[in-house]
Design an enzyme around this catalytic site. Structure first.
Site, PDB file in Angstrom:
ATOM      1  N   ARG A 200       0.822  -1.209   0.000  1.00 54.56           N
ATOM      2  CA  ARG A 200       0.000   0.000   0.000  1.00 54.56           C
ATOM      3  C   ARG A 200       0.857   1.261   0.000  1.00 54.56           C
ATOM      4  NH1 ARG A 200      -1.666   4.222   3.120  1.00 54.56           N
ATOM      5  NH2 ARG A 200      -3.763   4.949   2.697  1.00 54.56           N
TER       6      ARG A 200
ATOM      7  N   ARG B  63      -1.801  -9.368  10.237  1.00 52.14           N
ATOM      8  CA  ARG B  63      -1.235  -9.152   8.911  1.00 52.14           C
ATOM      9  C   ARG B  63       0.225  -8.718   9.024  1.00 52.14           C
ATOM     10  NH1 ARG B  63      -5.352  -5.473   6.234  1.00 52.14           N
ATOM     11  NH2 ARG B  63      -3.882  -5.565   4.519  1.00 52.14           N
TER      12      ARG B  63
ATOM     13  N   ASP C 263     -13.637   5.084   1.416  1.00 51.95           N
ATOM     14  CA  ASP C 263     -14.076   4.425   2.656  1.00 51.95           C
ATOM     15  C   ASP C 263     -15.012   5.304   3.476  1.00 51.95           C
ATOM     16  OD1 ASP C 263     -12.615   2.227   2.056  1.00 51.95           O
ATOM     17  OD2 ASP C 263     -11.221   2.361   3.748  1.00 51.95           O
TER      18      ASP C 263
ATOM     19  N   ALA D 259     -10.263  -0.442  -2.436  1.00 46.66           N
ATOM     20  CA  ALA D 259      -9.443   0.623  -3.024  1.00 46.66           C
ATOM     21  C   ALA D 259      -9.875   0.908  -4.464  1.00 46.66           C
ATOM     22  CB  ALA D 259      -7.973   0.222  -2.970  1.00 46.66           C
TER      23      ALA D 259
HETATM   24  C1  FAD Z   1      -2.437   4.252   7.252  1.00 47.01           C
HETATM   25  C2  FAD Z   1      -3.311   3.361   6.430  1.00 47.01           C
HETATM   26  C3  FAD Z   1      -2.861   2.065   6.111  1.00 47.01           C
HETATM   27  C4  FAD Z   1      -3.669   1.219   5.362  1.00 47.01           C
HETATM   28  N1  FAD Z   1      -3.195  -0.026   5.024  1.00 47.01           N
HETATM   29  C5  FAD Z   1      -3.929  -0.843   4.226  1.00 47.01           C
HETATM   30  C6  FAD Z   1      -3.432  -2.106   3.812  1.00 47.01           C
HETATM   31  O1  FAD Z   1      -2.351  -2.508   4.158  1.00 47.01           O
HETATM   32  N2  FAD Z   1      -4.209  -2.872   3.009  1.00 47.01           N
HETATM   33  C7  FAD Z   1      -5.454  -2.455   2.583  1.00 47.01           C
HETATM   34  O2  FAD Z   1      -6.114  -3.181   1.827  1.00 47.01           O
HETATM   35  N3  FAD Z   1      -5.953  -1.263   2.964  1.00 47.01           N
HETATM   36  C8  FAD Z   1      -5.231  -0.448   3.772  1.00 47.01           C
HETATM   37  N4  FAD Z   1      -5.731   0.783   4.155  1.00 47.01           N
HETATM   38  C9  FAD Z   1      -7.097   1.149   3.754  1.00 47.01           C
HETATM   39  C10 FAD Z   1      -7.176   1.475   2.311  1.00 47.01           C
HETATM   40  O3  FAD Z   1      -6.204   2.431   1.942  1.00 47.01           O
HETATM   41  C11 FAD Z   1      -8.570   1.973   2.036  1.00 47.01           C
HETATM   42  O4  FAD Z   1      -9.488   0.991   2.482  1.00 47.01           O
HETATM   43  C12 FAD Z   1      -8.891   2.188   0.569  1.00 47.01           C
HETATM   44  O5  FAD Z   1      -7.757   2.398  -0.209  1.00 47.01           O
HETATM   45  C13 FAD Z   1      -9.827   3.382   0.406  1.00 47.01           C
HETATM   46  O6  FAD Z   1      -9.062   4.563   0.578  1.00 47.01           O
HETATM   47  P1  FAD Z   1      -9.590   5.928   1.174  1.00 47.01           P
HETATM   48  O7  FAD Z   1      -8.757   6.982   0.529  1.00 47.01           O
HETATM   49  O8  FAD Z   1     -11.048   6.012   1.072  1.00 47.01           O
HETATM   50  O9  FAD Z   1      -9.294   5.839   2.727  1.00 47.01           O
HETATM   51  P2  FAD Z   1      -7.904   5.884   3.509  1.00 47.01           P
HETATM   52  O10 FAD Z   1      -6.869   5.135   2.775  1.00 47.01           O
HETATM   53  O11 FAD Z   1      -8.210   5.453   4.886  1.00 47.01           O
HETATM   54  O12 FAD Z   1      -7.485   7.430   3.497  1.00 47.01           O
HETATM   55  C14 FAD Z   1      -8.123   8.408   4.284  1.00 47.01           C
HETATM   56  C15 FAD Z   1      -7.157   9.562   4.443  1.00 47.01           C
HETATM   57  O13 FAD Z   1      -7.833  10.654   5.078  1.00 47.01           O
HETATM   58  C16 FAD Z   1      -6.983  11.221   6.049  1.00 47.01           C
HETATM   59  N5  FAD Z   1      -7.831  11.875   7.057  1.00 47.01           N
HETATM   60  C17 FAD Z   1      -8.712  11.271   7.909  1.00 47.01           C
HETATM   61  N6  FAD Z   1      -9.322  12.193   8.689  1.00 47.01           N
HETATM   62  C18 FAD Z   1      -8.826  13.399   8.321  1.00 47.01           C
HETATM   63  C19 FAD Z   1      -9.071  14.725   8.767  1.00 47.01           C
HETATM   64  N7  FAD Z   1      -9.942  14.980   9.750  1.00 47.01           N
HETATM   65  N8  FAD Z   1      -8.406  15.746   8.171  1.00 47.01           N
HETATM   66  C20 FAD Z   1      -7.530  15.496   7.154  1.00 47.01           C
HETATM   67  N9  FAD Z   1      -7.245  14.240   6.705  1.00 47.01           N
HETATM   68  C21 FAD Z   1      -7.893  13.217   7.277  1.00 47.01           C
HETATM   69  C22 FAD Z   1      -6.227  10.017   6.599  1.00 47.01           C
HETATM   70  O14 FAD Z   1      -5.024  10.388   7.243  1.00 47.01           O
HETATM   71  C23 FAD Z   1      -5.975   9.198   5.333  1.00 47.01           C
HETATM   72  O15 FAD Z   1      -4.783   9.539   4.687  1.00 47.01           O
HETATM   73  C24 FAD Z   1      -4.950   1.658   4.927  1.00 47.01           C
HETATM   74  C25 FAD Z   1      -5.388   2.948   5.254  1.00 47.01           C
HETATM   75  C26 FAD Z   1      -4.581   3.808   5.984  1.00 47.01           C
HETATM   76  C27 FAD Z   1      -5.056   5.203   6.313  1.00 47.01           C
END
Ligand code: FAD
Length: 444
Positions: A136, A214, A331, A344
């Site tokens: 990731r 994991r 998410d 993702a």
């Molecule tokens: C640190 C981390 C590690 C992960 N590792 C894995 C993995 O190994 N395998 C896997 O399948 N999925 C993992 N995931 C989840 C995966 O990335 C998500 O399920 C998927 O990619 C959907 O992404 P997203 O951008 O909706 O959410 P996310 O990837 O969770 O991203 C949300 C982002 O919003 C930011 N954020 C949250 N609240 C605030 C706020 N109040 N102000 C500003 N920014 C904010 C967070 O810091 C984060 O960077 C991980 C997520 C994170 C955050």
């Protein structure tokens, strides 16, 4: 198609697979739209939305709470539907290729180590689009760099604490500063703060009843152990061991040099939405009592600091994602279980769809664009969310006696409707009709 019912539609139907004609993209030349798009969160949802908004002539600004970019997490999978999006970003595929997993099949064993079935990713799947599975953090860094190269402004260390709606836009308070825009895309993940302004109430997470151990690690030690050597000395491999209410998946990456494993098991603990709680070898081995020595060897050879205990948080599908000038993406809108293998990818499809909707709506009609985005995406996402539960239940409740007679039944469903999909082309094709439908219903 089954009607759109804002979360009540558990039998959602989505259009059948077909050939996608990308020429529709060129029929819509991009001109600067002047739409200021404020994106909260720089995960895959936020970064994709930012890149796609830039591609479609809008002005994205991303606020991310992390103070610096860290390579967090372990294995993450992107299906062919996300591969199509990556491939439209110049140079990104070339950077992804050397770091991604390349095996042609997944081998299934039962928990005692008896071989069940080998599922090959057929040549027809290559037509769906290219799959990318890898670390990731490494994939995220490639996207982040690409967004910056394309001119996207990303401000790190910005924690958004409040969202508010305006007559002609919306805003946030970030580190005490007020920032406003024409629209807000809340990509703030599974613990989204923006849900409150969209739903009108605090939405509490719930445990899925499962947790995962994991890890991502170097495979040198595994190569020396006869129980695990085959997993890492024959290039990239992908293996699953299945047992009552547990499944254990392992993959080697970078020609077997690195190794990742994920073990999903029942867990009734309170939901701790942390990615980084360190796991305990003894606890993990206890859960795997009676399992083949190979999985015990993998767990024992995992360096303690690499073993992560992560509670699987889930949320029932939300009744809506959009309110006024604010919409949820990734998410924040639709958390997926890992067994969907689509979390993702669906986050990326959101961004590709929004870029198009905003382009077709224009600055004067951004609320219409957000409603259309939700309508276009909602049923499809419902199907991918549900597929995660179906796969988990199929594996965890498998009848191993009947599987010996019909081993194919264990196969991971490769749903062409989901994988063979072009979110950008689809958005261009259905936008006008979707808006007409929303107007007829008095929603816009
Ligand atoms: C640190 C981390 C590690 C992960 N590792 C894995 C993995 O190994 N395998 C896997 O399948 N999925 C993992 N995931 C989840 C995966 O990335 C998500 O399920 C998927 O990619 C959907 O992404 P997203 O951008 O909706 O959410 P996310 O990837 O969770 O991203 C949300 C982002 O919003 C930011 N954020 C949250 N609240 C605030 C706020 N109040 N102000 C500003 N920014 C904010 C967070 O810091 C984060 O960077 C991980 C997520 C994170 C955050």
């Amino acid at each position: 198609m089954a009607p759109y019912m804002n979360g009540e539609n558990t039998e959602a139907e989505i259009p059948p697979p077909r050939n996608w004609d990308p020429s529709i993209i060129d029929q819509h030349p991009v001109t600067p739209s002047g739409i200021k798009v404020l994106i909260i969160g720089a995960g895959f949802a936020g970064l994709t939305a930012a890149i796609e908004c830039k591609r479609k002539g809008h002005d994205p600004l991303v606020l991310e709470s992390f103070k610096e970019l860290k390579q967090l997490g372990d294995i993450i999978s992107f299906g062919g539907n996300a591969g199509r999006i990556f491939k439209r970003w110049p140079g990104v595929e070339d950077k992804l290729d050397p770091i991604c997993h390349v095996s042609q099949s997944l081998k299934y064993f039962d928990w005692q180590g008896n071989f069940i079935y080998e599922q090959f990713w057929g040549s027809e799947e290559e037509n769906f689009g290219k799959r990318f599975n890898g670390h990731r953090g490494e994939i995220h860094k490639i996207l982040y760099d690409h967004a910056v190269e394309q001119g996207v402004e990303i401000r790190l260390g910005q924690k958004v604490t409040e969202y508010f709606e305006l007559e002609d836009g919306a805003g946030v308070i970030s580190n005490g500063e007020k920032i406003v825009a024409d629209v807000i895309l809340a990509a703030d993940g599974v613990r989204s703060k923006a849900r409150k302004i969209v739903l009108g109430f605090e939405d509490k997470p719930k445990s899925s009843g499962y947790a995962v151990y994991r890890a991502w690690m170097d495979s040198a030690e595994l190569a020396k152990n006869p129980l695990t050597a085959d997993l890492v000395t024959k290039g990239d491999t992908h293996t699953g061991w299945l047992g009552p209410d547990i499944h254990f998946l392992a993959a080697s990456i970078k020609d077997g040099k690195e190794f990742s494993w994920v073990c999903t098991h029942k867990d009734e603990a309170d939901v701790e939405e942390s990615w980084s709680a360190q796991g305990d070898h003894e606890d993990a081995c206890k859960i795997l009592e009676g399992w083949t020595p190979a999985v015990h060897a993998i767990v024992r050879m995992t360096p303690p600091e690499k073993l992560v205990d992560w509670k699987l948080v889930y949320r029932d599908p939300l009744p809506r994602w959009t309110n006024g000038h604010v919409t949820l993406i990734g998410d924040a809108a639709h958390p997926h279980l890992p067994t969907s293998i689509q979390g993702a990818s669906q986050a990326m499809e959101d961004g590709a769809t929004l870029g198009v909707c905003l382009q077709l709506a224009g600055k004067a009609n951004v609320k219409e664009a957000l409603q259309a985005y939700e309508r276009i995406r909602y049923n499809r996402v419902l199907v991918t969310q549900k597929s995660g539960e179906a796969t988990r239940d199929k594996w965890h409740k498998a009848d191993f006696d009947s599987l010996r007679k019909n081993p194919e039944a264990i196969k991971l469903k490769r749903d062409e409707k989901i994988l063979n999909f072009d979110a950008e082309v689809h958005a261009y094709e259905v936008y006008e009709h979707t808006v007409a439908e929303l107007r007829k219903e008095g929603k816009i």
